[in-house]
Design a protein around this motif. Structure first.
Motif, mmCIF file in Angstrom:
data_model
loop_
_atom_site.group_PDB
_atom_site.id
_atom_site.type_symbol
_atom_site.label_atom_id
_atom_site.label_comp_id
_atom_site.label_asym_id
_atom_site.label_seq_id
_atom_site.Cartn_x
_atom_site.Cartn_y
_atom_site.Cartn_z
ATOM 1 N N VAL A 180 43.474 42.563 49.511
ATOM 2 C CA VAL A 180 41.959 43.009 49.727
ATOM 3 C C VAL A 180 41.471 42.675 48.337
ATOM 4 O O VAL A 180 41.801 43.323 47.429
ATOM 5 N N TYR A 182 38.754 43.899 46.318
ATOM 6 C CA TYR A 182 37.842 45.127 46.227
ATOM 7 C C TYR A 182 36.855 44.704 45.087
ATOM 8 O O TYR A 182 35.662 45.461 45.462
ATOM 9 N N GLU A 183 36.959 43.979 44.359
ATOM 10 C CA GLU A 183 36.003 43.599 43.442
ATOM 11 C C GLU A 183 34.729 43.013 44.343
ATOM 12 O O GLU A 183 33.447 42.823 43.755
ATOM 13 N N LEU A 185 33.795 43.834 47.404
ATOM 14 C CA LEU A 185 33.402 44.865 48.519
ATOM 15 C C LEU A 185 31.765 44.710 48.873
ATOM 16 O O LEU A 185 31.461 44.353 49.785
ATOM 17 N N LEU A 186 31.207 44.931 47.807
ATOM 18 C CA LEU A 186 29.434 45.082 48.043
ATOM 19 C C LEU A 186 29.035 43.580 48.211
ATOM 20 O O LEU A 186 28.327 43.596 49.496
#
Lengths: 419, 419
Positions: A180, A182-183, A185-186
């Protein structure tokens, strides 16, 4: 009082949040609008196909037109989803902007004449190509380009299925098996929410699927959980078989028909033959709704009667024939149909609730074929509600474990191999 | 017809599924039973505390007893959650079996006399210690030991909160910031389901939280989504502040009281003083229910009236004082309380639905403090239903982004740094 490093970190995060809002929200609104246009056109095309059944006989010609246009004007756009995944892994020349109108038109034409295909490929390509155009316009760095491309995928996926959180996680999860990102996510969450929102704002509504079984909670039904686990193993093998047969069929077609323009003729004729041999048009098109009240449809597979033991096989045959011979569209809605049909058939064999198994097949087969168990768990929750969360997670995680290292996306890399 | 490599892969996956069923289901059933005993004892202790209010004045003595017993018999058990995370990263001597009875008894004593603490630390330690004992008994390899320890964490977490899918994802996500451990998907899911199931089978029921707001769907409420985003930033900063102040307070207590036996005396006296200064006992104990109908409780914070603007601050003060001075228990239920209280207060300031913001603070502050956005999104869905999925994801993802690189688990490693 507050350490300076914390203040610096908060400032950096605020800047990052605002940056991603500015960089992804406008392009996601554009992608959501493109998806709304696509879904509206698809609906008109499906309607027209039911009103004019003879359109089917022009399917070979429609296919020639699609292949000719792609050959003449498409350039690298023919790379489709794989080009987008490649460009996220290693930003290079980007995804051509022409991919967006080409894939939209080609998918609608495929459906108008009766090809069996889906929507997610089209939505992902709309998203990837519009996002890539934006990154070139804004002259973004390679690092930002990667994230905006991922956001484009999230926006397209979230908008086309009306499942924004699943869309965000899908974009984070699909690049590399077992990872996944994560970097992102936003950017992916913002884009998926804005994309879905915009698509709704254009008045697009999504099909509702109802699972009434198991409302009492899963704590009382251990035997059912065992049946679900066994079904999930079968969904995993089904997803693997779909990927492998799809790739083999495409290779076979390339060998049999070295001339690309002839391939959709072969595909179109085969589909016409299947319709006459099986005596049904139920496996043409998207399969989500039908003008014929007696037809097998995706929502209809959630009901126990009438019983369709082999509809999953026929839908797979129609879809693989369509996509291997040059027609355009996604694999995912057919995978939903195949999974729901497989669940429907297994419910009969296993004496389990049809609606539950159809819903689990719907997301489980996709989790297996795309290697995205977390996104599909969220998708199941967004579509069917939270009451079935444990069953949905079992279906997606187990199907993923059993689908091997291949998948429908050839550019997907292997991050963490399966056990 | 079917390639031999596929048959080999299916056989390997079937073996893996059966292996993890055999290796994790029995130990997860044991952990679920231990959690049931723990939750039952905690309930009895809380009941007794309400019936005998003078017990509070023995809190310093109870703390001395806890610290003395840990010092005399605990050995490495005092390492708590961090020892478990360390042993998963690098399997070594394992987690001592004595950790299970010690943490269970110490947490119940902490609550009986009025310490403000939680449950997840205890559940994770029950899970980790019983799982570690099993790995030594079964002489598992280091690789299998890691996975069974993770499964133990999943079982404990899933059982204690009644959220099995969140429990599984928590164990996959908590080890390294920014990473999900796909290699442990099946062991953690099996263990969390079995743990939760067993705990229910013993008759344990979990508190229900109801969010009525936003049932109409999020598509109509863009302004609310903006408020939720701003609240999520505050939840992120709140989670960060809780972690940082907790660690600083523990360091300060160690410096002020070099003699460990004196620390809980200090803590106990401070808590007694806080009770008398604030004139309320609402911030003692778990905070989930109270014998006093006028007390501030976690479910009560989901209601708009009466308005409690600073209860989050007082609960944080009570909890940090309790845990920094040698009492035992988790941080997570207090974090739920602090987050729900912060959401409750923000709802008043922002003119937003109290139940929604309380629920989002509940999971958002935890996502920030534990750096587990995906697990907390699933937890929100399992506790509050799927209707709020987009809001829940925004709360957890944004709060995570704003909580920096520290967290309540000091042994957590940094996998992928935040932007």
């Amino acid at each position: 009082m507050i350490p300076r490093r914390l203040l610096a970190s908060w400032a950096a995060q605020t800047r990052a949040l605002l940056k991603w809002l500015c960089l992804t929200a406008p392009v996601a609104a554009l992608i959501g609008s493109a998806c709304a246009l696509f879904l509206w056109s698809l609906d008109r095309a499906t309607q027209a196909r039911f009103e004019h059944p003879t359109l089917l006989y022009a399917l070979p010609l429609a296919g020639i037109a699609i292949v000719w246009v792609y050959g003449r004007f498409g350039g690298r756009a023919d790379g489709g989803n794989n080009l987008i995944v490649d460009q996220i892994h290693e930003p290079g020349a980007g995804v051509p902007l022409r991919m967006a109108p080409l894939i939209l038109a080609a998918t609608v034409v495929t459906h108008l004449f009766g090809g069996s295909a889906g929507r997610e490929g089209t939505a992902v390509q709309l998203g990837g190509s519009l996002a890539s155009g934006f990154t070139r316009l804004a002259k973004l760095s390679p690092a930002d380009t990667r994230l905006v491309l991922m956001a484009g995928v999230a926006a397209g996926f979230g908008a086309v299925f009306g499942t924004p959180v699943a869309g965000a996680i899908f974009a984070l999860e699909v690049l590399s098996l077992g990872q996944v990102r994560y970097e992102a996510l936003l950017p992916c969450l913002i884009a998926a929410l804005v994309g879905d929102w915009t698509c709704h704002a254009w008045g697009i509504e999504h099909t509702a699927y109802i699972i009434a079984a198991g409302e009492g909670g899963f704590h009382l039904q251990g035997w059912l959980l065992a049946k679900v686990t066994l079904a999930a193993v079968i969904f995993g093998l089904g997803g693997l078989a779909f990927s492998e047969v799809s790739h083999s069929a495409a290779a076979l077609v390339r060998r049999l028909c070295p001339q690309p323009l002839l391939r959709p003729v072969l595909g179109g004729l085969l589909l016409i033959a299947f319709v006459h041999i099986l005596g049904t048009r139920d496996y043409l098109g998207l399969g989500v709704w039908s003008a014929d009240p007696g037809a097998i449809t995706l929502p209809g597979l959630f009901q126990a009667a009438p019983y369709h033991p082999f509809s999953w096989l026929w839908k797979a045959l129609f879809t693989i024939t369509t996509l291997a011979t040059g027609f355009k569209g996604g694999e995912v809605t057919p995978l939903f149909f195949i999974g729901a049909a497989l669940g429907h058939a297994l419910a009969g064999v296993m004496d389990a609730p049809t609606d539950l198994l159809a819903g689990l097949g719907f997301v489980g087969l996709f989790a297996a074929a795309a290697n995205t168990p977390l996104a599909c768990t969220l998708m199941g929750i967004e579509l069917f509600g939270a009451a079935h969360t444990p069953y949905i997670a079992v279906a997606c995680f187990v199907a993923y474990a059993f689908s091997g290292h291949s998948g429908i996306y050839l550019s997907q890399r292997i991050g963490v191999p399966k056990a």
